[in-house]
Design a protein around this motif. Structure first.
Motif, PDB file in Angstrom:
ATOM      1  N   THR A 305       0.833  -1.121   0.085  1.00 11.80           N
ATOM      2  CA  THR A 305      -0.159  -0.046  -0.052  1.00 11.80           C
ATOM      3  C   THR A 305       0.878   1.214   0.115  1.00 11.80           C
ATOM      4  O   THR A 305       1.728   1.427   1.063  1.00 11.80           O
ATOM      5  CB  THR A 305      -0.833   0.139   1.109  1.00 11.80           C
ATOM      6  OG1 THR A 305      -1.677  -1.098   1.286  1.00 11.80           O
ATOM      7  CG2 THR A 305      -1.967   1.344   1.210  1.00 11.80           C
ATOM      8  N   CYS A 440      -7.056   4.336  -4.667  1.00 13.59           N
ATOM      9  CA  CYS A 440      -8.360   4.663  -3.754  1.00 13.59           C
ATOM     10  C   CYS A 440      -8.050   6.406  -3.601  1.00 13.59           C
ATOM     11  O   CYS A 440      -7.165   6.711  -2.916  1.00 13.59           O
ATOM     12  CB  CYS A 440      -7.954   3.987  -2.479  1.00 13.59           C
ATOM     13  SG  CYS A 440      -7.864   2.443  -2.518  1.00 13.59           S
ATOM     14  N   LEU A 459     -10.116  -3.373   3.298  1.00 14.81           N
ATOM     15  CA  LEU A 459      -9.114  -3.055   2.111  1.00 14.81           C
ATOM     16  C   LEU A 459      -7.917  -3.858   2.818  1.00 14.81           C
ATOM     17  O   LEU A 459      -7.324  -4.529   1.932  1.00 14.81           O
ATOM     18  CB  LEU A 459      -8.784  -1.598   2.086  1.00 14.81           C
ATOM     19  CG  LEU A 459      -9.958  -0.839   1.559  1.00 14.81           C
ATOM     20  CD1 LEU A 459      -9.476   0.581   1.572  1.00 14.81           C
ATOM     21  CD2 LEU A 459      -9.953  -0.995  -0.087  1.00 14.81           C
ATOM     22  N   GLN A 463      -6.456  -7.109   0.710  1.00 13.58           N
ATOM     23  CA  GLN A 463      -5.015  -7.300   0.269  1.00 13.58           C
ATOM     24  C   GLN A 463      -4.266  -8.394   0.521  1.00 13.58           C
ATOM     25  O   GLN A 463      -3.372  -9.042  -0.181  1.00 13.58           O
ATOM     26  CB  GLN A 463      -4.266  -6.035   0.910  1.00 13.58           C
ATOM     27  CG  GLN A 463      -3.142  -5.917   0.132  1.00 13.58           C
ATOM     28  CD  GLN A 463      -2.275  -4.445   0.493  1.00 13.58           C
ATOM     29  OE1 GLN A 463      -2.217  -4.158   1.745  1.00 13.58           O
ATOM     30  NE2 GLN A 463      -1.782  -3.712  -0.384  1.00 13.58           N
ATOM     31  N   TYR A 470      -2.371  -1.241  -3.624  1.00 15.19           N
ATOM     32  CA  TYR A 470      -3.170   0.038  -3.433  1.00 15.19           C
ATOM     33  C   TYR A 470      -2.048   1.483  -3.743  1.00 15.19           C
ATOM     34  O   TYR A 470      -1.040   1.385  -2.914  1.00 15.19           O
ATOM     35  CB  TYR A 470      -3.874   0.284  -1.965  1.00 15.19           C
ATOM     36  CG  TYR A 470      -4.854  -0.878  -1.680  1.00 15.19           C
ATOM     37  CD1 TYR A 470      -5.994  -1.147  -2.766  1.00 15.19           C
ATOM     38  CD2 TYR A 470      -4.750  -1.557  -0.558  1.00 15.19           C
ATOM     39  CE1 TYR A 470      -6.785  -2.107  -2.194  1.00 15.19           C
ATOM     40  CE2 TYR A 470      -5.717  -2.581  -0.072  1.00 15.19           C
ATOM     41  CZ  TYR A 470      -6.708  -2.809  -1.073  1.00 15.19           C
ATOM     42  OH  TYR A 470      -7.468  -3.963  -0.585  1.00 15.19           O
ATOM     43  N   PHE A 472      -2.977   4.811  -2.277  1.00 12.24           N
ATOM     44  CA  PHE A 472      -4.163   5.553  -1.469  1.00 12.24           C
ATOM     45  C   PHE A 472      -3.822   7.004  -1.256  1.00 12.24           C
ATOM     46  O   PHE A 472      -2.954   7.307  -0.603  1.00 12.24           O
ATOM     47  CB  PHE A 472      -3.865   4.623  -0.219  1.00 12.24           C
ATOM     48  CG  PHE A 472      -5.376   4.714   0.637  1.00 12.24           C
ATOM     49  CD1 PHE A 472      -6.175   3.699   0.752  1.00 12.24           C
ATOM     50  CD2 PHE A 472      -5.605   5.789   1.361  1.00 12.24           C
ATOM     51  CE1 PHE A 472      -7.292   3.630   1.389  1.00 12.24           C
ATOM     52  CE2 PHE A 472      -6.848   5.968   2.420  1.00 12.24           C
ATOM     53  CZ  PHE A 472      -7.533   4.956   2.219  1.00 12.24           C
TER      54      PHE A 472
END
Lengths: 551, 275
Positions: A305, A440, A459, A463, A470, A472
């Motif tokens: 992420t 996102c 989320l 994942q 992601y 984010f």
């Protein structure tokens, strides 16, 4: 000490008209009582729909369309204002009770100068002459820390920043020297670094003018800085009511505890880096002749992420638009899985589009209101994999299971879902494409804290299950702490700092990251003073402090 | 559409439209006299053999009214439907394509709109052979410029929504965007426009008939009947009022139904016209 505002057993109802013509009564606020005395601030806190604003407006004897008070008393200095006739109410509003709205930008008339609007109530109510009111406005501009108080009123609303506008609105409320001010989420629409200044200005002005105040917000950390007492509301009922220190440090109710501890979720340090999934180099992009993004370089490892954090106007959403191909960059390259992506969406193949999916901030507008959930989630299945009929329904059900919603939602329309459920459906739609990267764009910023937390957990779980990456985008450092592996801090179209989360969020900082991190309200009494103290010290040291951005 | 939840106003509207439609379909069976036969004195009063009296040539007014429903309803409805098909297709294409396509279509539309509708219709109809098909096409073409305008405006509003952007990012084609994403969300304002345009079509048709380029005598149409009998008003003969009332009746009925359709299609939150 005499109570300035006393609310006794307040009950507020609304008449709901059903499409079939029948109507029913809904209770918005039930049996709420509190007192506010001179110079004190009561914080009203709760999720959307908790009845905070409704209570705040009853202090002005006002109900939004169809809303009416059906029980209890609202005593302003001993007098029940809910019993007053129209003329009586008009003599109260603006003169004895004032209101500060959430969006000052929408509350000011763009066609008139600020000064004229600020003094209007005081002047109209005959409390002061125009000249006296103007003098008081200038004084208040000074108290609220607005630049050049003498001439500030000569400007139009669009000529000042969002934070300044919010302070001007506070001046407008204070101008007639009211006994009570109702603040309705005055800082919610502002950036964190701006919020801190407005908060400090409001706190200072309340102390200076010795007014009683109701402060409505959904952010417990904010209200902890400014209020003397706090009332926690849920579904129109009082959950807990007590002094700020007790609520923050020793909450009695389960719900209050959940609110207090919400910002304390965080995730383990970054996982080991895998292969690079997305690599951006030397990216510059913008609209017409303005460069919104300048020389951006990022690399996003697989299965991680990557949080992009910054304030409004820092270019983070534009970055998402460039990655999706909606806004082709002027210079620079985007490589996905090692192969360069065509800059424009039109030139990308369906397979390339499938691998990058997007989740929007407003789930409301991101879903066609005329499609059923089954079609919304099912469309990517048909488009990318040719799944139809039974197989498609089955897969949609599976996806609904994954987002913790059941098959009973298949034939509902988006309007029939709550905000959190809508965002979950948006996540399912993105997952249906089996993407490698999901962008996102502030997916939780329009949601209540507890709901937002649920989305973040979902989320993270997804994942782990699907190894999706992601990107984010957020303005909230707490979210970065909670979910990110790597972080990039953006400011005015540039990445000022990036790397593994632990490295980015620990000192030594650059000036901007420092300011940003220290502006995030903490659930701690006295935090505001501490930060302002620190900031003043800093400004004395550095000759060029970072100026506030217009929001 | 849930017919059960249909409000009383829409039921009345629907009943009215069906009444007119039945008259149109079964005119030869219902009408007491022939459409073109002179059966009595000029402007005979109501009552007796002639329920609504006779017209300026001594033809039975009620029979002509019933036959007139055919031409009026058919031509106006066909022209409006055609104009919406043309106008919406072109405007949505312009919005979805953008750029040069949008510019060319919009400027051509401006060009057509800048010529007064009636004059344009007169010139074109004077040149072309006079039959109902040509009449419908010309009326529709002129009307479609207005539909294009409104269609482009509402579609532009919807085309910037996140869900349309999401569809583009998904890799959807133009047809999907037009028919699945934009069209369902622009139905409410367009239906409202349809009700109005239908009324205008009836009036435009009667204007053309008045000038001798619309429906050709002896075929009856309501607008033409108003024209035929308008002189009578000066002498206190009410013959012109009956077709006038029929036009008003039909237009109101259509709009009652359209109002209900707008409500029914706009009831989903987040849709246009629901703010």
């Amino acid at each position: 000490m005499p109570e300035m505002l006393s609310v006794r057993n307040l009950r507020v109802e609304v008449t709901a008209h059903q499409p079939d013509g029948s109507s029913s009564r809904l209770v918005l606020v039930d049996d709420v009582s509190f007192d506010v005395s001179k110079g004190k601030v009561l914080g009203l806190i709760g999720e959307s729909g908790a009845g905070k604003s409704t209570i705040g407006l009853t202090a002005l004897a006002y109900g939004r369309g169809g809303v009416c008070m059906t029980g209890g008393q609202v005593l302003l200095d001993g007098e029940d204002i809910s019993k007053l006739d129209t003329r009586g109410i008009r003599s109260v509003r603006g003169a004895r009770v004032a209101y500060v709205a959430q969006s000052a930008a929408a509350a000011f008339n763009p066609a008139h100068k600020l000064g004229r609007q600020v003094i209007e109530a005081a002047f109209r109510h005959g409390i002061m002459t125009r000249e006296e009111a103007r003098k008081r406005a200038v004084y208040l501009f000074g108290v609220l820390g607005l630049p050049d108080p003498e001439n500030f009123g000569e400007r139009y609303p669009h000529q000042v920043s969002g934070g300044q506008l919010q302070r001007a609105m506070t001046a407008m409320a204070l101008c007639a020297n009211p006994e009570l001010i109702v603040f309705d989420e005055p800082t919610t629409a502002l950036d964190v670094t701006t919020q801190i200044e407005v908060l400090a200005a409001i706190k200072h002005a309340i102390a200076e003018t010795n007014t009683a105040a109701l402060y409505i917000t959904h952010d417990l950390a904010v209200v902890a800085q400014i209020s003397d007492d706090i009332m926690v509301l849920r579904h129109g009922k009082m959950v807990e009511y007590g002094p700020t220190r007790q609520i923050i440090e020793a909450p009695r109710e389960e719900y209050t505890r959940a609110l207090v501890s919400i910002r304390q979720t965080s995730r383990e340090a970054a996982r080991p880096d895998g292969d690079v999934l997305l690599n951006i180099e030397g990216l510059t992009a913008g609209y017409s002749d303005v460069d919104v993004l300048q020389d951006i370089s990022l690399s996003l490892p697989k299965g991680q992420t990557f949080a992009v954090v910054g304030e409004s106007g820092s270019g983070k959403s534009t970055l998402a638009r460039v990655i999706t191909g909606l806004l082709p960059p002027r210079t620079g390259t985007i490589a996905f899985n090692g192969t360069p992506l065509p800059p424009a969406r039109k030139d990308r193949s369906r397979e390339q589009l499938r691998r990058i999916q997007m989740i929007y901030q407003m789930a409301d507008t991101a879903m066609n209101p005329r499609q059923k959930i089954r079609d919304i989630i099912g469309r990517p299945l048909t488009l990318y994999f040719g799944t139809r009929g039974q197989a498609k329904t089955g897969r949609v059900k599976e996806l609904l299971e994954q987002i913790e919603m059941g098959p009973q939602f298949l034939d509902r329309y988006p309007a029939e879902l709550s905000g959190g459920q809508k965002q979950r459906v948006a996540i399912a739609r993105a997952l249906a494409a089996k993407p490698e990267l999901i962008l996102c764009d502030e997916p939780t910023s329009a949601l209540d804290p507890l709901v937002a937390e649920g989305i973040l957990k979902l989320l993270l779980r997804l994942q782990e299950e699907t190894a999706v990456s992601y990107l984010f985008i957020t303005h909230d450092i707490a979210i970065v702490r909670a979910i990110a592996d790597r972080v990039a801090v953006m400011h005015r179209g540039r990445v000022v700092r990036q790397g593994a989360k632990t490295a980015v969020l620990s000192p030594p900082f650059d000036d901007y990251t420092d300011l940003l991190l220290r502006s995030v309200p903490e659930m701690e009494i006295g935090w505001l003073e501490r930060v302002l103290e620190g900031r003043r010290g800093n400004q004395r040291q550095s000759a060029a402090p970072i100026e506030m951005e217009r929001s | 559409m849930r017919l059960r939840s249909m409000p009383i106003s829409a039921r009345i509207g629907l009943a009215g439209i069906m009444l007119v439609a039945l008259c149109a379909i079964f005119a030869p069976l219902i009408a007491p006299y022939s459409e073109s036969a002179v059966v009595g004195e000029v402007w005979a009063p109501m009552g007796g053999d002639f329920i609504l009296g006779t017209d300026n040539l001594g033809r039975d007014l009620l029979s002509r009214l019933i036959y007139g429903a055919r031409a009026t309803l058919f031509v106006a409805l066909a022209a409006t439907l055609l104009s919406f098909s043309i106008g919406m297709t072109l405007s949505f294409t312009a919005v979805v394509s953008g750029g040069i396509v949008d510019q060319v279509l919009s400027r051509l539309n401006d060009l057509l709109m800048s010529i007064p509708a009636l004059i344009l219709a007169l010139i074109v109809l004077a040149v072309l052979p006079q039959n109902i098909g040509i009449l419908i096409v010309v009326m529709a073409a002129i009307d479609s410029t207005r539909v294009y305008r409104i269609g482009r405006a509402v579609a532009l509003d919807v085309s910037v929504m996140d869900y349309v952007e999401a569809a583009w990012l998904r890799g959807e084609g133009k047809l999907w965007i037009i028919f699945r994403e934009i069209l369902p969300n622009t139905l409410a304002p367009l239906l409202g426009e349809f009700g109005l345009r239908f009324a205008f079509s009836i009036l435009f048709l009667s204007t053309l008939s008045f000038l001798g380029l619309g429906i050709q005598p002896p075929v009856a149409d309501w607008g033409g009947m108003v024209k035929d009998n308008k002189e009578g008003i000066i002498f206190g003969v009410s013959a012109a009022l009956a077709p006038g009332a029929a036009i008003a009746f039909l237009v109101i009925c259509v709009n009652l139904v359209v109002d209900w359709l707008i409500n029914a299609t706009a009831s989903l939150k987040g849709a246009r016209g629901d703010a």
